[in-house]
Every structure is written in C-alpha cells, then in structure tokens.
Design a protein around this motif. Structure first.
Motif, short mmCIF file in Angstrom:
data_model
loop_
_atom_site.label_atom_id
_atom_site.label_comp_id
_atom_site.label_asym_id
_atom_site.label_seq_id
_atom_site.Cartn_x
_atom_site.Cartn_y
_atom_site.Cartn_z
N GLY A 63 0.15 -1.36 0.10
CA GLY A 63 0.01 -0.20 -0.46
C GLY A 63 1.10 0.96 -0.21
N PHE A 64 1.95 1.33 -0.42
CA PHE A 64 2.88 2.62 -0.41
C PHE A 64 2.72 2.80 -1.72
CE2 PHE A 64 4.51 -0.71 2.06
CZ PHE A 64 4.88 0.06 3.55
N GLY A 65 2.12 2.80 -2.53
CA GLY A 65 1.32 4.11 -3.91
C GLY A 65 2.42 3.78 -5.19
N LYS A 66 1.97 4.08 -6.20
CA LYS A 66 2.33 3.37 -7.11
C LYS A 66 3.71 4.40 -7.63
CE LYS A 66 -1.51 2.49 -9.46
NZ LYS A 66 -2.96 3.06 -8.78
N VAL A 67 4.47 4.02 -8.44
CA VAL A 67 5.95 4.73 -8.47
C VAL A 67 6.88 4.36 -9.65
CG1 VAL A 67 7.39 3.25 -7.51
CG2 VAL A 67 8.17 4.83 -7.77
N PRO A 68 6.75 5.18 -10.85
CA PRO A 68 6.80 4.61 -12.08
C PRO A 68 8.87 3.80 -11.97
CG PRO A 68 8.04 6.80 -11.70
CD PRO A 68 7.12 6.62 -10.64
N LEU A 69 8.37 2.73 -12.60
CA LEU A 69 9.94 2.27 -12.72
C LEU A 69 10.88 3.19 -13.62
CD1 LEU A 69 8.31 -1.11 -12.27
CD2 LEU A 69 9.45 0.00 -10.52
N THR A 70 11.73 3.74 -13.56
CA THR A 70 13.46 4.36 -14.54
C THR A 70 13.97 3.14 -13.58
OG1 THR A 70 13.33 6.15 -13.01
CG2 THR A 70 11.49 5.87 -14.98
N PRO A 71 15.27 3.74 -13.86
CA PRO A 71 16.59 3.36 -13.78
C PRO A 71 17.41 3.56 -12.50
CG PRO A 71 16.90 3.21 -16.74
CD PRO A 71 15.58 3.97 -15.59
N GLY A 72 16.61 5.14 -12.21
CA GLY A 72 16.90 5.72 -11.04
C GLY A 72 16.05 4.92 -9.85
N HIS A 73 14.91 4.78 -10.27
CA HIS A 73 14.16 4.26 -9.16
C HIS A 73 13.78 2.86 -8.64
CE1 HIS A 73 11.79 8.35 -10.05
NE2 HIS A 73 11.34 8.19 -9.24
N ALA A 74 14.45 2.16 -9.17
CA ALA A 74 14.77 0.40 -9.13
C ALA A 74 16.03 0.54 -9.51
CB ALA A 74 13.85 -0.22 -9.51
N THR A 75 17.30 0.06 -7.87
CA THR A 75 17.87 -0.54 -7.58
C THR A 75 18.37 -2.50 -7.50
OG1 THR A 75 18.06 0.06 -6.26
CG2 THR A 75 19.01 1.24 -8.14
N ARG A 76 18.62 -2.92 -7.69
CA ARG A 76 19.47 -3.94 -7.77
C ARG A 76 20.33 -4.19 -6.31
NH1 ARG A 76 17.46 -8.91 -9.61
NH2 ARG A 76 17.61 -8.96 -11.85
N ALA A 77 18.96 -5.24 -5.12
CA ALA A 77 19.18 -5.18 -3.63
C ALA A 77 21.07 -6.23 -4.42
CB ALA A 77 18.52 -6.14 -3.11
N GLU A 78 21.75 -5.89 -3.20
CA GLU A 78 23.03 -6.94 -2.88
C GLU A 78 22.67 -7.95 -2.86
OE1 GLU A 78 26.50 -2.80 -2.22
OE2 GLU A 78 26.59 -5.15 -1.28
N GLY A 79 23.00 -8.97 -3.03
CA GLY A 79 23.41 -10.59 -2.34
C GLY A 79 21.76 -11.79 -3.06
N ASP A 80 21.03 -10.52 -2.87
CA ASP A 80 19.90 -12.13 -2.72
C ASP A 80 18.79 -11.83 -4.42
OD1 ASP A 80 17.65 -9.65 -0.15
OD2 ASP A 80 18.10 -9.14 -2.70
N GLY A 81 20.17 -10.64 -4.81
CA GLY A 81 18.65 -11.16 -6.70
C GLY A 81 17.31 -9.70 -6.56
N GLY A 82 17.19 -9.15 -5.27
CA GLY A 82 15.97 -8.25 -5.50
C GLY A 82 15.87 -6.72 -5.43
N TRP A 83 14.95 -6.42 -5.48
CA TRP A 83 15.07 -5.01 -5.69
C TRP A 83 15.14 -3.72 -4.56
CZ3 TRP A 83 15.92 -3.31 -10.86
CH2 TRP A 83 16.53 -4.08 -12.00
N ARG A 84 15.82 -2.80 -5.00
CA ARG A 84 15.27 -1.94 -3.92
C ARG A 84 14.73 -0.85 -4.45
NH1 ARG A 84 15.33 -3.26 1.14
NH2 ARG A 84 15.39 -1.04 1.92
N ILE A 85 13.34 -0.20 -3.95
CA ILE A 85 12.48 0.70 -4.65
C ILE A 85 12.04 2.21 -4.11
CG2 ILE A 85 10.40 1.04 -6.21
CD1 ILE A 85 11.80 -1.81 -7.24
N ARG A 86 12.16 3.03 -4.76
CA ARG A 86 11.38 4.04 -3.84
C ARG A 86 9.99 4.88 -4.04
NH1 ARG A 86 15.15 7.54 -6.72
NH2 ARG A 86 13.92 9.36 -6.73
N ASP A 87 10.02 5.06 -3.00
CA ASP A 87 8.24 5.02 -3.43
C ASP A 87 8.20 6.52 -3.61
OD1 ASP A 87 7.22 4.63 0.19
OD2 ASP A 87 8.34 6.31 -1.03
N PHE A 88 7.40 7.66 -3.58
CA PHE A 88 6.51 8.04 -3.82
C PHE A 88 7.25 9.68 -2.42
CE2 PHE A 88 2.46 9.98 -1.92
CZ PHE A 88 2.07 9.04 -1.43
N THR A 89 7.63 9.16 -1.65
CA THR A 89 7.86 10.20 -0.21
C THR A 89 9.36 9.46 0.12
OG1 THR A 89 7.58 7.64 1.30
CG2 THR A 89 5.45 9.48 1.06
N GLY A 90 9.97 9.27 -1.10
CA GLY A 90 11.66 9.17 -0.87
C GLY A 90 11.77 7.22 0.20
#
Ligand code: PLP
Ligand code: SF4
Length: 349
Positions: A312-339
C-alpha cells in the motif's frame, strides 16, 4: 456459439477453449476465482494457437492453483487505506470508489481477484451513501476514481445517479472511470450509457487492454462512440508474460491505442496476486522493453511503466533511477513517492 458469457469449464470446453482432460483442474480454479468470458473476447481468440494472447488473459489454467511464497491476498494494500467500505484513500488528492464488485470478464492475473467476482459483496445503498459522505467530508479529494469491479456494469440509471452525486460535490473536479467494458462487453456502450456519463465535471475513461488483438471491429466501434461523445480516453496495460512481454507486441498495442484515440497512460508491472506467478516477469525485462519502445514508437505511444508497491505504498514509475538491484539476494530496492525505499519482492532485504 451462444452469446451468453461462459462461466464454467463445460462452457469453455464446448467453445473449444479448453480440452476436456483439463476439466478437474479448471473446476478447482473456478471454485476459487471467478471465470467469465464474453462472446466479444471469445470471438477474438485463435483456437488453434496454444499461445493466443487473448486466451491467455481469460481462459483459466491449472497453474492458478499454485500460490507463490511472495504472493498476497491484497497485493497493493487497498485494505490499509480504506476508511469506509468501498473507498480507498491512499493519496491525499484522489480516492478510489468501488461501487460494484463484478466485471464483464475475469482476467486471470487480476490484482483484485480476491475481492471481485459474483460471490463478493457489492456496496448496498447505505454503504454507497456513506462512501459519498466520506468524499463530501474530505475537501482534499480533487479526483474520484471509479473502479472495482467494473463501474460500467452499473445500469445507466444507477450510473447517472452516481456520476451526478459526485459532480455535485464542489471540490471534486475530475471523475475517472477504469473499465474493461469497451473491450469485453461492447454492446453495453449504448447511447444511454454514454448519456449517463455526461456531467459538468471532466470525466476521463481509462480503458484496460493488453494486446493489439483485443481491438476487433466491435471494440473499435465502441471506443469511437465514446470518443465522439468527447470523453478523454487513456489506456491501462498490464505487462504480462506470454501476452505482451516483447517490444513488438507492446509497440503494436500502443500504436493501435493511439490510432483509436486512446493515450497509453500506465504500463503496470504485474502485481503479486495469488496464483499469478506464470504471468510475472522481472523488472529488468520491463525496463529493457521500455528502453526499446523509446526508439521504436511515437512519444504518444509511451506509457509510464509503474509498480504498485506491495503493502500500500503507492505507485512508482520504474526507471533506472527508482529501481536498483539489492546486493546479494537478487531482489530490488524501490523508492516510493515519499523517498522511502522498499524491498521487492517484500521481505528480501
Ligand atoms: C492507482 C491508484 C490511484 C490512481 O493513481 P494515479 O497515479 O493517479 O493513476 C489512486 N488511488 C489508489 C489507491 C490507487 O491504487
Ligand atoms: S477487469 Fe480489472 S478488476 Fe476486473 S478482473 Fe480484470 S483486472 Fe480484475
């Protein structure tokens, strides 16, 4: 073939959309998730093509019985932001209103598959009145988004009453409707229905379509009736493995949308709804497809690729700046509209 919608494995087998040996599995799927395929969409399906992109969206499959560990009953956290039944108020300036829990067709990847369907409860008269009161009491609500369920399944009479009640609220400037009806139940798009949408406020219609093959003659004609009535049309697409997960399919879809006066608005990364793992792909694939599209088609044909952040953290545009690879586990880190940042899939920190 009759024009009655198909709701059971028997009807799907009779229509040549399912083989009879799949029956037990599909009956188990249908006991859990709603099934409904209209003649409008069935007529677009190529029976001989096992990978038909329209069939894949609607014809149930045994894979839906498998829940993947990351999947959620409420994938985008609607419940968390629901102050009264039928309203989801996550962003200050806009709120969802869900007046109905049925759809014309049931998409196999639906993000609200646990809450839509004929067995689910719709808002009764008192609950709808309470929902409208909530919107009246919250002056920060600039836009009301009718979704569900499919709001265009309401009778023209009920739809007119609802649209007028909303348009009469001073602070509501914009009414948006999200619908599959112009694609899946074209005969509902009558002069009476279009007239029910007429009001003093701006009314936008977001049409859900995922493949160019969905635009048959009946669909194009229904869309044209809406466009001629002056209703601004935007398109909403879910990126789906086996349906539109290649640049050519997306290019064709967005071109046919724009040629039919629909501006592609969002390309949704598939949500973590239960039993939908066979539709999901990696965010890296989606980003690569968006990059390819940039070079291939008009800017008018470029939607924003978005992820609705689980929880429920809202929609976020997926662009290289908003989605970055998390180290190690193959998942992602996503920045939401509040930062703030969130793990995707949830729990992979
Ligand atoms: C998707 C959504 C909206 C609409 O978001 P936009 O970015 O304005 O299209 C509003 N509220 C909720 C709860 C949503 O899930
Ligand atoms: S039309 Fe929308 S709400 Fe209805 S089944 Fe499809 S994705 Fe779900």
């Amino acid at each position: 073939m009759t024009s009655d919608p198909m709701r059971s494995s028997g009807a799907l087998i009779a229509a040549g959309l399912l083989s009879s040996d799949e029956r037990p599995q599909i009956d188990a799927v249908a006991a859990r998730y709603a099934v409904r395929i209209t003649h409008d969409v069935a007529s677009l399906i190529e029976r001989d093509d096992a990978r038909d992109p329209v069939a894949r969206q609607y014809v149930p499959r045994g894979e839906e019985l498998r829940d993947a560990p990351d999947e959620l009953a409420d994938p985008i956290g609607d419940q968390r932001w629901s102050p009264v039944q039928g309203v989801v108020h996550r962003y200050p300036d806009r709120a969802l209103l869900m007046p109905i829990h049925a759809c014309a067709v049931y998409c196999r990847f639906c993000f609200r598959r646990e809450t839509v369907g004929p067995g689910k409860t719709a808002l009764n008269r008192a609950q709808l009145a309470a929902a409208l009161n909530y919107i009246r009491d919250h002056r920060e609500i600039w836009e009301v988004i009718l979704t569900g369920g499919d709001p265009l399944l309401l009778s023209p009479r009920r739809l007119r009453a609802l649209i007028h009640a909303l348009a009469d609220i001073d602070h509501v400037a914009v009414i948006r409707i999200h619908s599959r009806v112009p694609m899946a139940a074209t005969r509902r798009v009558t002069a009476e229905l279009i007239e029910a949408l007429a009001c003093d406020k701006a009314l936008w219609l977001a049409i859900h379509a995922n493949h160019a093959n969905e635009f048959g003659p009946a669909q194009r004609a229904a869309i044209l009736r809406l466009a001629r009535a002056g209703i601004p049309l935007v398109g909403q697409t879910v990126l789906l493995s086996g349906v539109n997960d290649n640049a050519a399919a997306l290019e064709n879809l967005f071109r046919v949308m724009v040629a039919n006066r629909i501006k592609p608005y969002y390309l949704h990364h598939p949500d973590l709804a239960r039993g939908t793992a066979h539709f999901r792909l990696d965010i890296a694939q989606g980003l690569a497809l968006c990059e390819q599209l940039r070079g291939r088609v008009s800017g008018l044909c470029q939607p924003t690729y978005v992820l609705d952040i689980p929880g429920g953290f809202g929609k976020v545009p997926l662009t290289p700046g908003h989605a970055t690879r998390a180290e190690g586990d193959g998942g992602w880190r996503i920045r939401d509209f509040t930062g703030n940042t969130h793990a995707y899939p949830p729990g992979c920190d």
